[in-house]
Design a protein around this motif. Structure first.
Motif, PDB file in Angstrom:
ATOM      1  N   ALA A 265      40.947 -42.501 -11.441  1.00  0.00           N
ATOM      2  CA  ALA A 265      40.166 -42.930 -10.271  1.00  0.00           C
ATOM      3  C   ALA A 265      39.247 -41.833  -9.736  1.00  0.00           C
ATOM      4  CB  ALA A 265      41.108 -43.391  -9.163  1.00  0.00           C
ATOM      5  N   LEU A 266      39.620 -40.578  -9.928  1.00  0.00           N
ATOM      6  CA  LEU A 266      38.895 -39.464  -9.307  1.00  0.00           C
ATOM      7  C   LEU A 266      37.379 -39.472  -9.557  1.00  0.00           C
ATOM      8  CD1 LEU A 266      41.228 -36.326  -9.519  1.00  0.00           C
ATOM      9  CD2 LEU A 266      40.432 -37.537  -7.487  1.00  0.00           C
ATOM     10  N   PRO A 267      36.906 -39.765 -10.780  1.00  0.00           N
ATOM     11  CA  PRO A 267      35.446 -39.742 -10.985  1.00  0.00           C
ATOM     12  C   PRO A 267      34.686 -40.745 -10.125  1.00  0.00           C
ATOM     13  CG  PRO A 267      36.609 -39.723 -13.092  1.00  0.00           C
ATOM     14  CD  PRO A 267      37.624 -40.019 -12.034  1.00  0.00           C
ATOM     15  N   TYR A 268      35.389 -41.753  -9.621  1.00  0.00           N
ATOM     16  CA  TYR A 268      34.724 -42.811  -8.861  1.00  0.00           C
ATOM     17  C   TYR A 268      35.037 -42.739  -7.363  1.00  0.00           C
ATOM     18  CZ  TYR A 268      34.545 -44.346 -13.669  1.00  0.00           C
ATOM     19  OH  TYR A 268      34.358 -44.389 -15.032  1.00  0.00           O
ATOM     20  N   LEU A 269      35.650 -41.627  -6.932  1.00  0.00           N
ATOM     21  CA  LEU A 269      35.987 -41.437  -5.526  1.00  0.00           C
ATOM     22  C   LEU A 269      35.161 -40.306  -4.929  1.00  0.00           C
ATOM     23  CD1 LEU A 269      39.870 -41.847  -5.643  1.00  0.00           C
ATOM     24  CD2 LEU A 269      38.282 -43.264  -4.339  1.00  0.00           C
ATOM     25  N   ASP A 270      34.525 -40.604  -3.796  1.00  0.00           N
ATOM     26  CA  ASP A 270      33.735 -39.589  -3.101  1.00  0.00           C
ATOM     27  C   ASP A 270      34.539 -38.882  -2.015  1.00  0.00           C
ATOM     28  OD1 ASP A 270      31.215 -40.191  -4.481  1.00  0.00           O
ATOM     29  OD2 ASP A 270      31.334 -42.099  -3.404  1.00  0.00           O
ATOM     30  N   GLN A 271      35.594 -39.541  -1.528  1.00  0.00           N
ATOM     31  CA  GLN A 271      36.439 -38.968  -0.473  1.00  0.00           C
ATOM     32  C   GLN A 271      37.858 -39.477  -0.672  1.00  0.00           C
ATOM     33  OE1 GLN A 271      35.018 -37.086   2.522  1.00  0.00           O
ATOM     34  NE2 GLN A 271      37.122 -36.405   2.397  1.00  0.00           N
ATOM     35  N   ILE A 272      38.841 -38.558  -0.500  1.00  0.00           N
ATOM     36  CA  ILE A 272      40.248 -38.933  -0.664  1.00  0.00           C
ATOM     37  C   ILE A 272      41.025 -38.516   0.568  1.00  0.00           C
ATOM     38  CG2 ILE A 272      42.342 -38.671  -2.044  1.00  0.00           C
ATOM     39  CD1 ILE A 272      39.213 -37.591  -3.700  1.00  0.00           C
ATOM     40  N   TYR A 273      41.692 -39.479   1.181  1.00  0.00           N
ATOM     41  CA  TYR A 273      42.620 -39.205   2.283  1.00  0.00           C
ATOM     42  C   TYR A 273      44.027 -39.460   1.750  1.00  0.00           C
ATOM     43  CZ  TYR A 273      38.520 -39.484   5.306  1.00  0.00           C
ATOM     44  OH  TYR A 273      37.300 -39.279   5.888  1.00  0.00           O
ATOM     45  N   ALA A 274      44.849 -38.432   1.765  1.00  0.00           N
ATOM     46  CA  ALA A 274      46.191 -38.556   1.194  1.00  0.00           C
ATOM     47  C   ALA A 274      47.225 -38.090   2.205  1.00  0.00           C
ATOM     48  CB  ALA A 274      46.289 -37.731  -0.084  1.00  0.00           C
ATOM     49  N   ASP A 275      48.321 -38.826   2.290  1.00  0.00           N
ATOM     50  CA  ASP A 275      49.381 -38.489   3.246  1.00  0.00           C
ATOM     51  C   ASP A 275      50.359 -37.464   2.676  1.00  0.00           C
ATOM     52  OD1 ASP A 275      48.403 -40.175   5.125  1.00  0.00           O
ATOM     53  OD2 ASP A 275      50.022 -41.635   5.031  1.00  0.00           O
ATOM     54  N   CYS A 276      50.756 -36.551   3.543  1.00  0.00           N
ATOM     55  CA  CYS A 276      51.934 -35.717   3.298  1.00  0.00           C
ATOM     56  C   CYS A 276      52.770 -35.873   4.557  1.00  0.00           C
ATOM     57  CB  CYS A 276      51.553 -34.257   3.049  1.00  0.00           C
ATOM     58  SG  CYS A 276      52.929 -33.231   2.498  1.00  0.00           S
ATOM     59  N   LYS A 277      53.659 -36.838   4.537  1.00  0.00           N
ATOM     60  CA  LYS A 277      54.354 -37.258   5.751  1.00  0.00           C
ATOM     61  C   LYS A 277      55.479 -36.299   6.150  1.00  0.00           C
ATOM     62  CE  LYS A 277      53.644 -42.218   4.787  1.00  0.00           C
ATOM     63  NZ  LYS A 277      52.490 -42.081   3.930  1.00  0.00           N
ATOM     64  N   LEU A 278      56.277 -35.937   5.158  1.00  0.00           N
ATOM     65  CA  LEU A 278      57.425 -35.055   5.395  1.00  0.00           C
ATOM     66  C   LEU A 278      57.571 -34.125   4.203  1.00  0.00           C
ATOM     67  CD1 LEU A 278      59.606 -37.938   6.662  1.00  0.00           C
ATOM     68  CD2 LEU A 278      59.546 -35.776   7.928  1.00  0.00           C
ATOM     69  N   PHE A 279      57.851 -32.852   4.463  1.00  0.00           N
ATOM     70  CA  PHE A 279      57.982 -31.908   3.351  1.00  0.00           C
ATOM     71  C   PHE A 279      59.399 -31.864   2.801  1.00  0.00           C
ATOM     72  CE2 PHE A 279      58.469 -27.719   1.361  1.00  0.00           C
ATOM     73  CZ  PHE A 279      57.434 -27.813   0.437  1.00  0.00           C
ATOM     74  N   ASP A 280      60.381 -31.970   3.661  1.00  0.00           N
ATOM     75  CA  ASP A 280      61.769 -31.933   3.216  1.00  0.00           C
ATOM     76  C   ASP A 280      62.092 -33.192   2.412  1.00  0.00           C
ATOM     77  OD1 ASP A 280      64.620 -30.624   3.722  1.00  0.00           O
ATOM     78  OD2 ASP A 280      64.821 -32.793   3.974  1.00  0.00           O
ATOM     79  N   ALA A 281      62.613 -33.017   1.195  1.00  0.00           N
ATOM     80  CA  ALA A 281      62.840 -34.147   0.290  1.00  0.00           C
ATOM     81  C   ALA A 281      63.838 -35.157   0.854  1.00  0.00           C
ATOM     82  CB  ALA A 281      63.321 -33.635  -1.067  1.00  0.00           C
ATOM     83  N   LYS A 282      64.923 -34.662   1.457  1.00  0.00           N
ATOM     84  CA  LYS A 282      65.941 -35.568   1.998  1.00  0.00           C
ATOM     85  C   LYS A 282      65.395 -36.358   3.180  1.00  0.00           C
ATOM     86  CE  LYS A 282      70.062 -33.012   0.534  1.00  0.00           C
ATOM     87  NZ  LYS A 282      71.277 -32.280   0.987  1.00  0.00           N
ATOM     88  N   GLU A 283      64.646 -35.676   4.036  1.00  0.00           N
ATOM     89  CA  GLU A 283      64.056 -36.366   5.182  1.00  0.00           C
ATOM     90  C   GLU A 283      63.030 -37.400   4.727  1.00  0.00           C
ATOM     91  OE1 GLU A 283      64.503 -35.519   8.932  1.00  0.00           O
ATOM     92  OE2 GLU A 283      66.353 -35.377   7.762  1.00  0.00           O
TER      93      GLU A 283
END
Length: 313
Positions: free
Chosen positions: A182-200
């Motif tokens: 998909a990257l070649p066809y995307l001009d902007q990417i918004y991506a979530d990083c909700k929680l860093f701790d794996a268990k949480e």
């Protein structure tokens, strides 16, 4: 389909639960945001519960209901019931839900989504073409757009050919191959990083975050890294801790020191959607937006942990 593990559905069409026009919060300029159905995550606070299941569901809007009982008369297998004067839906019943929805004269009952071919969807998007000339475009959101990867890729390619600016809002819980395609066809990417701790992360979203962190690294080491914004939604008692913001900030900076990072204030507007689906919201008392002072304290944590490019609306 193996959505619980983030593996994609394959389809020649796209199931869409909303098309929001004239949006100014889903990318640069005036946007048309297309919300794709289905999500492999089960975030406790989900803002779009109608987008969780990949299949169509019937919504019931009680405020539109005139209690004419047309739906009850159209029901053949106990999918509709009246209890204490209230219309109750049993969505698990193998009803002719099309007939039941069609029987409702006030549209108190309606489906939450619609299938489009790529051509139909591009036609819908191009209705707003006049607004795309000054930095606007289309944003694909969800649900999780990558749960319908073949259709998503076809849509992005079609928009690219029409010279329409493209953006995506994603949880990144998808096989990396689809992200790379998909990257070649995307001009902007918004991506979530909700929680860093794996268990949480598993506790509050239902999935492990190993794949998500891997895909964040892929994005921030790609030639599109300048066009990536990583986001953390602030959810009281869940993601909204200084420890979480600090851990995410350190991780992002370790991958790409000039990463663009956005901390999103809590959105209290989702609660009303849950009633339409007979679902319980995660908070008994809906929290309010965080104050400017509290938001500044979260910004300070991010900066103290190396974030140089903090996105603040």
């Amino acid at each position: 389909m193996r959505s619980s593990q983030g593996h994609p559905m394959t389809t020649s069409k796209l199931r869409v639960f909303d098309i929001k026009r004239f949006s100014t919060h889903d990318g640069i300029g005036i946007r048309t945001t297309v919300f794709l159905k289905g999500c492999p995550l089960r975030c406790k606070w989900c803002q779009n519960p109608e987008g969780l299941l990949p299949t169509a569901q019937v919504l019931y809007m009680e405020n539109k209901c005139i209690h004419c009982l047309s739906c009850l008369n159209a029901s053949k297998k106990q999918g509709i019931e009246v209890k204490d004067g209230k219309i109750c839906l049993h969505r698990e019943k193998k009803e002719d839900w099309n007939a039941i929805v069609d029987a409702c004269p006030t549209r108190a009952l309606q489906f939450d989504s619609k299938e489009y071919t790529i051509e139909q969807l591009v036609t819908e998007i191009k209705k707003d073409e006049a607004f795309f000339k000054r930095e606007g475009g289309v944003t694909v959101s969800g649900g999780e757009p990558f749960l319908q990867p073949e259709g998503l890729l076809a849509l992005l390619k079609a928009c690219h050919e029409e010279k329409i600016h493209t953006a995506i809002e994603t949880s990144l819980f998808t096989d990396s191959q689809w992200l790379e395609k998909a990257l070649p066809y995307l001009d902007q990417i918004y991506a979530d990083c909700k929680l860093f701790d794996a268990k949480e992360h598993k506790k509050y979203t239902g999935v492990d975050n190993t794949l998500i962190l891997k895909n964040i690294q892929l994005l921030l080491q790609s030639d599109k890294k300048e066009h990536v914004i990583i986001r953390t939604p602030l959810i009281p008692t869940m993601t909204a801790t200084k420890e979480n913001i600090a851990a995410i900030s350190k991780f992002l900076v370790s991958v790409y020191p000039d990463v663009h990072y956005e901390i999103l204030n809590y959105n209290p507007l989702a609660q009303s959607k849950y009633a339409y689906l007979d679902m319980d919201f995660c908070f008994k008392e809906n929290p309010k937006l965080y104050t400017k002072e509290v938001m500044e304290s979260f910004y300070s944590v991010a900066k103290e942990n190396g974030i140089r490019n903090l996105v603040i609306e």
